[in-house]
Design an enzyme around this catalytic site. Structure first.
Site, PDB file in Angstrom:
ATOM      1  N   GLU A 278      12.821   2.869 -28.803  1.00 31.56           N
ATOM      2  CA  GLU A 278      12.292   1.508 -28.685  1.00 31.56           C
ATOM      3  C   GLU A 278      13.265   0.489 -29.278  1.00 31.56           C
ATOM      4  O   GLU A 278      12.943  -0.227 -30.227  1.00 31.56           O
ATOM      5  CB  GLU A 278      10.935   1.407 -29.390  1.00 31.56           C
ATOM      6  CG  GLU A 278       9.835   2.232 -28.743  1.00 31.56           C
ATOM      7  CD  GLU A 278       8.522   2.144 -29.506  1.00 31.56           C
ATOM      8  OE1 GLU A 278       8.503   1.545 -30.605  1.00 31.56           O
ATOM      9  OE2 GLU A 278       7.521   2.665 -29.016  1.00 31.56           O
ATOM     10  N   PRO A 279      14.468   0.380 -28.732  1.00 30.59           N
ATOM     11  CA  PRO A 279      15.432  -0.564 -29.301  1.00 30.59           C
ATOM     12  C   PRO A 279      15.102  -2.005 -28.973  1.00 30.59           C
ATOM     13  O   PRO A 279      14.560  -2.313 -27.906  1.00 30.59           O
ATOM     14  CB  PRO A 279      16.741  -0.143 -28.622  1.00 30.59           C
ATOM     15  CG  PRO A 279      16.310   0.402 -27.297  1.00 30.59           C
ATOM     16  CD  PRO A 279      14.998   1.101 -27.572  1.00 30.59           C
ATOM     17  N   GLY A 280      15.437  -2.880 -29.881  1.00 31.68           N
ATOM     18  CA  GLY A 280      15.304  -4.315 -29.651  1.00 31.68           C
ATOM     19  C   GLY A 280      16.595  -5.010 -30.009  1.00 31.68           C
ATOM     20  O   GLY A 280      17.401  -5.369 -29.161  1.00 31.68           O
ATOM     21  N   ARG A 281      16.821  -5.172 -31.326  1.00 27.16           N
ATOM     22  CA  ARG A 281      17.997  -5.874 -31.825  1.00 27.16           C
ATOM     23  C   ARG A 281      19.305  -5.309 -31.264  1.00 27.16           C
ATOM     24  O   ARG A 281      20.223  -6.056 -30.901  1.00 27.16           O
ATOM     25  CB  ARG A 281      18.020  -5.794 -33.357  1.00 27.16           C
ATOM     26  CG  ARG A 281      19.071  -6.646 -34.028  1.00 27.16           C
ATOM     27  CD  ARG A 281      19.205  -6.278 -35.504  1.00 27.16           C
ATOM     28  NE  ARG A 281      17.931  -6.160 -36.166  1.00 27.16           N
ATOM     29  CZ  ARG A 281      17.307  -7.148 -36.809  1.00 27.16           C
ATOM     30  NH1 ARG A 281      17.881  -8.332 -36.887  1.00 27.16           N
ATOM     31  NH2 ARG A 281      16.141  -6.950 -37.392  1.00 27.16           N
ATOM     32  N   ARG A 317      15.804 -16.752 -39.267  1.00 24.63           N
ATOM     33  CA  ARG A 317      16.267 -15.597 -40.039  1.00 24.63           C
ATOM     34  C   ARG A 317      16.980 -15.970 -41.347  1.00 24.63           C
ATOM     35  O   ARG A 317      16.733 -15.330 -42.376  1.00 24.63           O
ATOM     36  CB  ARG A 317      17.162 -14.699 -39.188  1.00 24.63           C
ATOM     37  CG  ARG A 317      16.444 -14.050 -38.007  1.00 24.63           C
ATOM     38  CD  ARG A 317      17.309 -12.996 -37.316  1.00 24.63           C
ATOM     39  NE  ARG A 317      17.447 -11.821 -38.154  1.00 24.63           N
ATOM     40  CZ  ARG A 317      18.535 -11.500 -38.815  1.00 24.63           C
ATOM     41  NH1 ARG A 317      19.622 -12.275 -38.739  1.00 24.63           N
ATOM     42  NH2 ARG A 317      18.577 -10.417 -39.564  1.00 24.63           N
ATOM     43  N   TYR A 321      15.013 -14.443 -44.344  1.00 23.90           N
ATOM     44  CA  TYR A 321      15.568 -13.204 -44.893  1.00 23.90           C
ATOM     45  C   TYR A 321      16.857 -13.413 -45.685  1.00 23.90           C
ATOM     46  O   TYR A 321      17.453 -12.434 -46.128  1.00 23.90           O
ATOM     47  CB  TYR A 321      15.915 -12.222 -43.759  1.00 23.90           C
ATOM     48  CG  TYR A 321      14.818 -11.889 -42.802  1.00 23.90           C
ATOM     49  CD1 TYR A 321      13.595 -11.389 -43.240  1.00 23.90           C
ATOM     50  CD2 TYR A 321      14.996 -12.033 -41.432  1.00 23.90           C
ATOM     51  CE1 TYR A 321      12.595 -11.062 -42.345  1.00 23.90           C
ATOM     52  CE2 TYR A 321      14.004 -11.708 -40.523  1.00 23.90           C
ATOM     53  CZ  TYR A 321      12.803 -11.221 -40.996  1.00 23.90           C
ATOM     54  OH  TYR A 321      11.819 -10.892 -40.100  1.00 23.90           O
ATOM     55  N   CYS A 348      12.763 -30.989 -42.904  1.00 23.74           N
ATOM     56  CA  CYS A 348      12.494 -31.498 -44.253  1.00 23.74           C
ATOM     57  C   CYS A 348      12.084 -30.367 -45.195  1.00 23.74           C
ATOM     58  O   CYS A 348      10.953 -30.306 -45.686  1.00 23.74           O
ATOM     59  CB  CYS A 348      11.419 -32.577 -44.192  1.00 23.74           C
ATOM     60  SG  CYS A 348      11.295 -33.559 -45.698  1.00 23.74           S
ATOM     61  N   GLU A 349      12.987 -29.443 -45.432  1.00 20.87           N
ATOM     62  CA  GLU A 349      12.799 -28.323 -46.348  1.00 20.87           C
ATOM     63  C   GLU A 349      14.156 -27.991 -46.966  1.00 20.87           C
ATOM     64  O   GLU A 349      15.172 -27.940 -46.259  1.00 20.87           O
ATOM     65  CB  GLU A 349      12.287 -27.072 -45.624  1.00 20.87           C
ATOM     66  CG  GLU A 349      10.921 -27.190 -44.990  1.00 20.87           C
ATOM     67  CD  GLU A 349       9.788 -27.116 -45.996  1.00 20.87           C
ATOM     68  OE1 GLU A 349      10.036 -26.696 -47.149  1.00 20.87           O
ATOM     69  OE2 GLU A 349       8.652 -27.458 -45.618  1.00 20.87           O
TER      70      GLU A 349
END
Length: 423
Positions: A278-281, A317, A321, A348-349
Site C-alpha cells: 500500500e505505497p503512497g509517499r 508538513r 512535523y 497569521c501564525e
C-alpha cells in the site's frame, strides 16, 4: 528530487520538458506541479517486484487524491487503499475498480460502510472489535457478507516521526497484537463477515527494511496460529510507508525493498498467499513540486525572511512535523551572493514557515520550487485565513494539463448563510 523529471536546463528548472517559470506565468502561484513520468516510473518499480509473484499494489489515496493522479495509477493497473467514503468516490470517478479497493481507517461511519458494500470493495481493514460488530450489523441489514482483514498492531518501532508512527502499542491504529487472535475468533463467528486477510501498517517515511521484517515475522506467526484454528488467511497486507529522500535520507530501492519482503514471505512458507503493498509517499512524493513567488525580502537582526505567497495552509508538513523540503530558485542567478533566509508565508501564525535557514540568491518577484511536495501536500491543505487552495497541474512530456482549478474566495463561503434579519 528525481533529476530526470525536475532538472535545470540553461539555468531554468523544468518539469519534464516544460519550464516551471512558464507554468507559473500561465497558471499563477502557489501551484502544485506533478510529473506523470515520475508517477509511472515509481509505480513500475513496485510492479517489477510483483511480476510473476502473487502480489499487488494498492496506492494509498490519502497521499495525493487528485483525480488525475488516481487516474494514472488506475490505468497502470493499481488497486487502492482508502480511508473514507470520499476517497472511494474519488477512486471510482477516476476510473478505479472498487473491487480492488481496501478500506482502512479507525472510524468508519455506518453510512461509509454501506457505500463501500454497495460498491463491493475488495475488503475492509478492520481496526477494532467494536468496528467488527458495526460492520456485521451493517452488512446484515443489507443482506450481504463483508470481507474483512484485521489491522494488527505489532508494537514495532518504525523509527520515524511520532506523528506518523502507527505500529506502536500507544498508537490509535489497529488491534493490539495480544488481542488479535481473540478478535479473529470473534470475526470468524459473526454471520455477516468473511475473514479473508490480515493487515499491518507500522508508519510512514520509513527508510529501513528491518522494521518491516520484524513486523512481518510477527504477522506470519499469527497467521500460522490462525491456520491451526482453521481460520484461513488468503492475503497478507504489508501496508505502505516506505520513505523518500527529502534531504539526506537513503531509503532502499523500491524494487529491492518489495522483493525482499516477498522473498521473506516465501521463505516462511506463505508464498501461496497474496501479498498487498500500500505505497503512497514513495509513489508520489518526489513526483511533485510546489511553486511559490517571493513577495518580500525582510532583513532582521537575528533572522532574514523571504516572505512567499505559499503558506502553511498550502503545505502543512513543515509546520506540523518540522519536516524538511528542499527549496531552490526556479531561475538561477549568474551573479550575486546568497543570503540565509527563513522561507515563510503570509498566514497569521508564527508557525507558518516552509523552510528555515536556507541560503538563497533571490529577489522579490522570483519563483521558488519546493521539492518533494507530491505527497501530503495538497491533500493536507486548508483554507485557513480564507485562502483559496492552489491549482494543480500534471505535466505529461511537453504538455501541461490543469487538473484542478484554483479556488476562488467566493467559492469558500458559497455554502454559508447569514442569519435572517428581523423586519
Amino acid at each position: 528530487m528525481t533529476d530526470a523529471f525536475f532538472a535545470y536546463r540553461d539555468g531554468v528548472l523544468h518539469a519534464e520538458s516544460v519550464s516551471l517559470s512558464t507554468l507559473a506565468a500561465r497558471f499563477g502561484t502557489p501551484l502544485y506541479v506533478y510529473s506523470k513520468a515520475a508517477l509511472t516510473q515509481a509505480y513500475g518499480a513496485y510492479a517489477k517486484a510483483c511480476e510473476g509473484r502473487n502480489a499487488a499494489v494498492h496506492y494509498a489515496a490519502k497521499a495525493n487524491s487528485n483525480l488525475a493522479v488516481l487516474g494514472v495509477f488506475a490505468k497502470l493497473g493499481a488497486g487502492f487503499d482508502i480511508v473514507s467514503a470520499g476517497e472511494l468516490a474519488r477512486v471510482i470517478a477516476a476510473g478505479g475498480d472498487p473491487r480492488r479497493v481496501v478500506f482502512s481507517g479507525v472510524g468508519k461511519h455506518a453510512d461509509e460502510m454501506r457505500f463501500a458494500l454497495e460498491k463491493d470493495v475488495f475488503c475492509f481493514n478492520v481496526e477494532s472489535r467494536p468496528e467488527l460488530a458495526r460492520l456485521n450489523d451493517v452488512a446484515g441489514s443489507m443482506g450481504r457478507r463483508a470481507r474483512v482483514s484485521l489491522r494488527v498492531n505489532p508494537d514495532v518501532d518504525a523509527k520515524t516521526h511520532p506523528y506518523i508512527s502507527t505500529g506502536l502499542r500507544g498508537n490509535k491504529f489497529g488491534v493490539a497484537y495480544e488481542e488479535a487472535l481473540a478478535a479473529y475468533r470473534e470475526a470468524s463467528q459473526l454471520p455477516h463477515l468473511e475473514v479473508v486477510g490480515i493487515d499491518c501498517h507500522i508508519g510512514s517515511q520509513i527508510t529501513e527494511v528491518s522494521p518491516y521484517l520484524d513486523a512481518l515475522d510477527k504477522v506470519l506467526d499469527l497467521v500460522e496460529r490462525l491456520d491451526a484454528e482453521n481460520i484461513k488467511i488468503h492475503h497478507i497486507d504489508v501496508g505502505g510507508g516506505l520513505g523518500i529522500t527529502y534531504t539526506d535520507e537513503t531509503p532502499p530501492d523500491i524494487t529491492a525493498f518489495a522483493t525482499q519482503l516477498l522473498d521473506h514471505v516465501a521463505r516462511r512458507g506463505h508464498g501461496h498467499r497474496q501479498v498487498l503493498f500500500e505505497p503512497g509517499r514513495s509513489l508520489v512524493g518526489n513526483a511533485g513540486v510546489l511553486l511559490t513567488q517571493v513577495e518580500f525580502l525582510k532583513p532582521g537582526e537575528t533572522k532574514n525572511f523571504a516572505i512567499v505567497d505559499a503558506a502553511m495552509n498550502d503545505l502543512a508538513r513543515p509546520a506540523m512535523y518540522e519536516a524538511y523540503h528542499g527549496i531552490v530558485p526556479v531561475t538561477q542567478r549568474d551573479s550575486g551572493d546568497s543570503t540565509v533566509y527563513d522561507v515563510v508565508g503570509p498566514v497569521c501564525e508564527s508557525g507558518d514557515w516552509l523552510g528555515r535557514d536556507r541560503a538563497l540568491n533571490v529577489e522579490a518577484g522570483d519563483l521558488l520550487a519546493i521539492h518533494s511536495a507530491g505527497a501530503y501536500g495538497f491533500t493536507m491543505s486548508s483554507n485557513y485565513n480564507t485562502r483559496p487552495r492552489a491549482a494543480e497541474v500534471m505535466v505529461d512530456g511537453d504538455v501541461a494539463h490543469l487538473v484542478r482549478e484554483r479556488e476562488t474566495v467566493e467559492s469558500l463561503f458559497a455554502g454559508e448563510r447569514l442569519l435572517p434579519t428581523n423586519g
